[in-house]
Scaffold this motif. Structure first.
Motif, PDB file in Angstrom:
ATOM      1  N   ILE A  83      -4.182  14.964  18.536  1.00 38.09           N
ATOM      2  CA  ILE A  83      -3.526  14.572  17.285  1.00 38.09           C
ATOM      3  C   ILE A  83      -2.919  13.187  17.497  1.00 38.09           C
ATOM      4  O   ILE A  83      -2.748  12.733  18.618  1.00 38.09           O
ATOM      5  N   ARG A  84      -2.613  12.534  16.388  1.00 38.19           N
ATOM      6  CA  ARG A  84      -1.942  11.243  16.459  1.00 38.19           C
ATOM      7  C   ARG A  84      -0.814  11.220  15.431  1.00 38.19           C
ATOM      8  O   ARG A  84      -0.868  11.932  14.430  1.00 38.19           O
ATOM      9  N   ALA A  85       0.169  10.422  15.718  1.00 36.45           N
ATOM     10  CA  ALA A  85       1.358  10.352  14.875  1.00 36.45           C
ATOM     11  C   ALA A  85       1.488   8.956  14.284  1.00 36.45           C
ATOM     12  O   ALA A  85       1.152   7.964  14.921  1.00 36.45           O
ATOM     13  N   GLU A  86       1.989   8.916  13.062  1.00 28.12           N
ATOM     14  CA  GLU A  86       2.211   7.638  12.384  1.00 28.12           C
ATOM     15  C   GLU A  86       3.522   7.741  11.611  1.00 28.12           C
ATOM     16  O   GLU A  86       3.725   8.689  10.846  1.00 28.12           O
ATOM     17  N   ARG A  87       4.396   6.790  11.840  1.00 24.90           N
ATOM     18  CA  ARG A  87       5.669   6.786  11.123  1.00 24.90           C
ATOM     19  C   ARG A  87       5.439   6.275   9.707  1.00 24.90           C
ATOM     20  O   ARG A  87       4.804   5.250   9.490  1.00 24.90           O
ATOM     21  N   GLN A  88       5.953   7.048   8.744  1.00 26.71           N
ATOM     22  CA  GLN A  88       5.928   6.638   7.338  1.00 26.71           C
ATOM     23  C   GLN A  88       7.346   6.815   6.819  1.00 26.71           C
ATOM     24  O   GLN A  88       7.799   7.943   6.614  1.00 26.71           O
ATOM     25  N   SER A  89       8.021   5.699   6.682  1.00 27.31           N
ATOM     26  CA  SER A  89       9.412   5.708   6.260  1.00 27.31           C
ATOM     27  C   SER A  89      10.238   6.495   7.272  1.00 27.31           C
ATOM     28  O   SER A  89      10.267   6.146   8.441  1.00 27.31           O
ATOM     29  N   ARG A  90      10.852   7.585   6.857  1.00 25.53           N
ATOM     30  CA  ARG A  90      11.691   8.367   7.772  1.00 25.53           C
ATOM     31  C   ARG A  90      10.944   9.544   8.390  1.00 25.53           C
ATOM     32  O   ARG A  90      11.511  10.283   9.175  1.00 25.53           O
ATOM     33  N   SER A  91       9.688   9.711   8.027  1.00 19.13           N
ATOM     34  CA  SER A  91       8.910  10.844   8.527  1.00 19.13           C
ATOM     35  C   SER A  91       7.871  10.393   9.544  1.00 19.13           C
ATOM     36  O   SER A  91       7.426   9.252   9.528  1.00 19.13           O
ATOM     37  N   ILE A  92       7.503  11.310  10.405  1.00 16.00           N
ATOM     38  CA  ILE A  92       6.364  11.093  11.292  1.00 16.00           C
ATOM     39  C   ILE A  92       5.267  12.022  10.805  1.00 16.00           C
ATOM     40  O   ILE A  92       5.447  13.238  10.735  1.00 16.00           O
ATOM     41  N   ILE A  93       4.146  11.425  10.419  1.00 18.83           N
ATOM     42  CA  ILE A  93       3.009  12.174   9.907  1.00 18.83           C
ATOM     43  C   ILE A  93       2.020  12.399  11.047  1.00 18.83           C
ATOM     44  O   ILE A  93       1.640  11.464  11.744  1.00 18.83           O
ATOM     45  N   TYR A  94       1.618  13.641  11.218  1.00 14.97           N
ATOM     46  CA  TYR A  94       0.659  14.008  12.259  1.00 14.97           C
ATOM     47  C   TYR A  94      -0.689  14.293  11.625  1.00 14.97           C
ATOM     48  O   TYR A  94      -0.771  14.909  10.564  1.00 14.97           O
ATOM     49  N   ARG A  95      -1.726  13.827  12.317  1.00  9.76           N
ATOM     50  CA  ARG A  95      -3.104  14.048  11.879  1.00  9.76           C
ATOM     51  C   ARG A  95      -3.937  14.490  13.071  1.00  9.76           C
ATOM     52  O   ARG A  95      -3.708  14.041  14.195  1.00  9.76           O
ATOM     53  N   ALA A  96      -4.906  15.330  12.796  1.00  7.65           N
ATOM     54  CA  ALA A  96      -5.849  15.716  13.842  1.00  7.65           C
ATOM     55  C   ALA A  96      -6.722  14.514  14.156  1.00  7.65           C
ATOM     56  O   ALA A  96      -7.129  13.775  13.263  1.00  7.65           O
ATOM     57  N   ASP A  97      -6.995  14.297  15.435  1.00  9.12           N
ATOM     58  CA  ASP A  97      -7.911  13.233  15.838  1.00  9.12           C
ATOM     59  C   ASP A  97      -9.299  13.861  15.956  1.00  9.12           C
ATOM     60  O   ASP A  97      -9.685  14.371  16.999  1.00  9.12           O
ATOM     61  N   LEU A  98     -10.024  13.848  14.860  1.00  7.23           N
ATOM     62  CA  LEU A  98     -11.323  14.498  14.803  1.00  7.23           C
ATOM     63  C   LEU A  98     -12.356  13.806  15.685  1.00  7.23           C
ATOM     64  O   LEU A  98     -13.274  14.461  16.189  1.00  7.23           O
ATOM     65  N   ASP A  99     -12.200  12.506  15.905  1.00  3.75           N
ATOM     66  CA  ASP A  99     -13.117  11.813  16.806  1.00  3.75           C
ATOM     67  C   ASP A  99     -12.953  12.331  18.235  1.00  3.75           C
ATOM     68  O   ASP A  99     -13.938  12.547  18.937  1.00  3.75           O
ATOM     69  N   ARG A 100     -11.704  12.540  18.665  1.00  2.00           N
ATOM     70  CA  ARG A 100     -11.469  13.069  20.015  1.00  2.00           C
ATOM     71  C   ARG A 100     -11.991  14.500  20.109  1.00  2.00           C
ATOM     72  O   ARG A 100     -12.612  14.887  21.089  1.00  2.00           O
ATOM     73  N   PHE A 101     -11.724  15.297  19.073  1.00  2.76           N
ATOM     74  CA  PHE A 101     -12.199  16.681  19.085  1.00  2.76           C
ATOM     75  C   PHE A 101     -13.723  16.726  19.163  1.00  2.76           C
ATOM     76  O   PHE A 101     -14.302  17.507  19.906  1.00  2.76           O
ATOM     77  N   ARG A 102     -14.373  15.855  18.411  1.00  2.00           N
ATOM     78  CA  ARG A 102     -15.836  15.766  18.437  1.00  2.00           C
ATOM     79  C   ARG A 102     -16.308  15.379  19.832  1.00  2.00           C
ATOM     80  O   ARG A 102     -17.273  15.945  20.365  1.00  2.00           O
ATOM     81  N   ALA A 103     -15.622  14.437  20.468  1.00  2.00           N
ATOM     82  CA  ALA A 103     -16.010  14.007  21.812  1.00  2.00           C
ATOM     83  C   ALA A 103     -15.856  15.141  22.826  1.00  2.00           C
ATOM     84  O   ALA A 103     -16.712  15.329  23.687  1.00  2.00           O
ATOM     85  N   VAL A 104     -14.783  15.907  22.720  1.00  2.00           N
ATOM     86  CA  VAL A 104     -14.569  17.041  23.628  1.00  2.00           C
ATOM     87  C   VAL A 104     -15.662  18.085  23.407  1.00  2.00           C
ATOM     88  O   VAL A 104     -16.263  18.588  24.360  1.00  2.00           O
ATOM     89  N   THR A 105     -15.920  18.403  22.151  1.00  2.00           N
ATOM     90  CA  THR A 105     -16.942  19.401  21.829  1.00  2.00           C
ATOM     91  C   THR A 105     -18.322  18.946  22.297  1.00  2.00           C
ATOM     92  O   THR A 105     -19.078  19.715  22.890  1.00  2.00           O
ATOM     93  N   THR A 106     -18.635  17.696  22.052  1.00  2.00           N
ATOM     94  CA  THR A 106     -19.923  17.158  22.478  1.00  2.00           C
ATOM     95  C   THR A 106     -20.042  17.190  24.003  1.00  2.00           C
ATOM     96  O   THR A 106     -21.096  17.547  24.536  1.00  2.00           O
ATOM     97  N   PHE A 107     -18.959  16.845  24.695  1.00  2.00           N
ATOM     98  CA  PHE A 107     -18.958  16.903  26.153  1.00  2.00           C
ATOM     99  C   PHE A 107     -19.290  18.309  26.634  1.00  2.00           C
ATOM    100  O   PHE A 107     -20.078  18.501  27.553  1.00  2.00           O
TER     101      PHE A 107
END
Length: 118
Positions: free
Chosen positions: A62-86
């Motif tokens: 996952i990766r985090a990005e600050r938006q104003s006073r919040s930290i928004i988390y998102r799944a890193d689908l590229d990393r997940f794809r790389a792990v799965t492909t590996f």
């Protein structure tokens, strides 16, 4: 991708709450969720959730990005794809009949909306 990177990702997912967090964030792509929303959705105390989010972030899932006073988390689908492909890359050892059923099982989850089955 190196073994250690994959091991770190698998270790991060080898815990129930972290697996739930990752799946929740995948379901909220691409917008992501604020840390507090993740904690509320999974009924986990905020300080405990912070630890889980940190482990998933260090694993690159996952990766985090600050938006104003919040930290928004998102799944890193590229990393997940790389792990799965590996994991799947050499699974068939030159014999596609071994991995064919696995690939067939994965395909329905990835079909585009509105496509029909034969």
């Amino acid at each position: 991708m190196e073994n250690t990177t994959v091991i770190l990702a698998l270790a991060a997912l080898a815990q129930s709450t972290r697996l739930d967090v990752f799946r929740l964030l995948v379901g909220h792509e691409p917008a992501g969720l604020a840390a507090g929303e993740v904690a509320r959705a999974l009924a986990v105390p905020h300080n405990t959730m912070s630890s889980h989010l940190a482990i998933l972030t260090r694993a690159g899932l996952i990766r985090a990005e600050r938006q104003s006073r919040s930290i928004i988390y998102r799944a890193d689908l590229d990393r997940f794809r790389a792990v799965t492909t590996f994991l799947l890359k050499d699974c068939c050892g030159g014999r596609p009949e071994i991995c064919g059923p696995l690939v067939a099982d994965l395909t329905p989850c990835c079909e585009a909306q509105g496509s029909s089955h034969a």
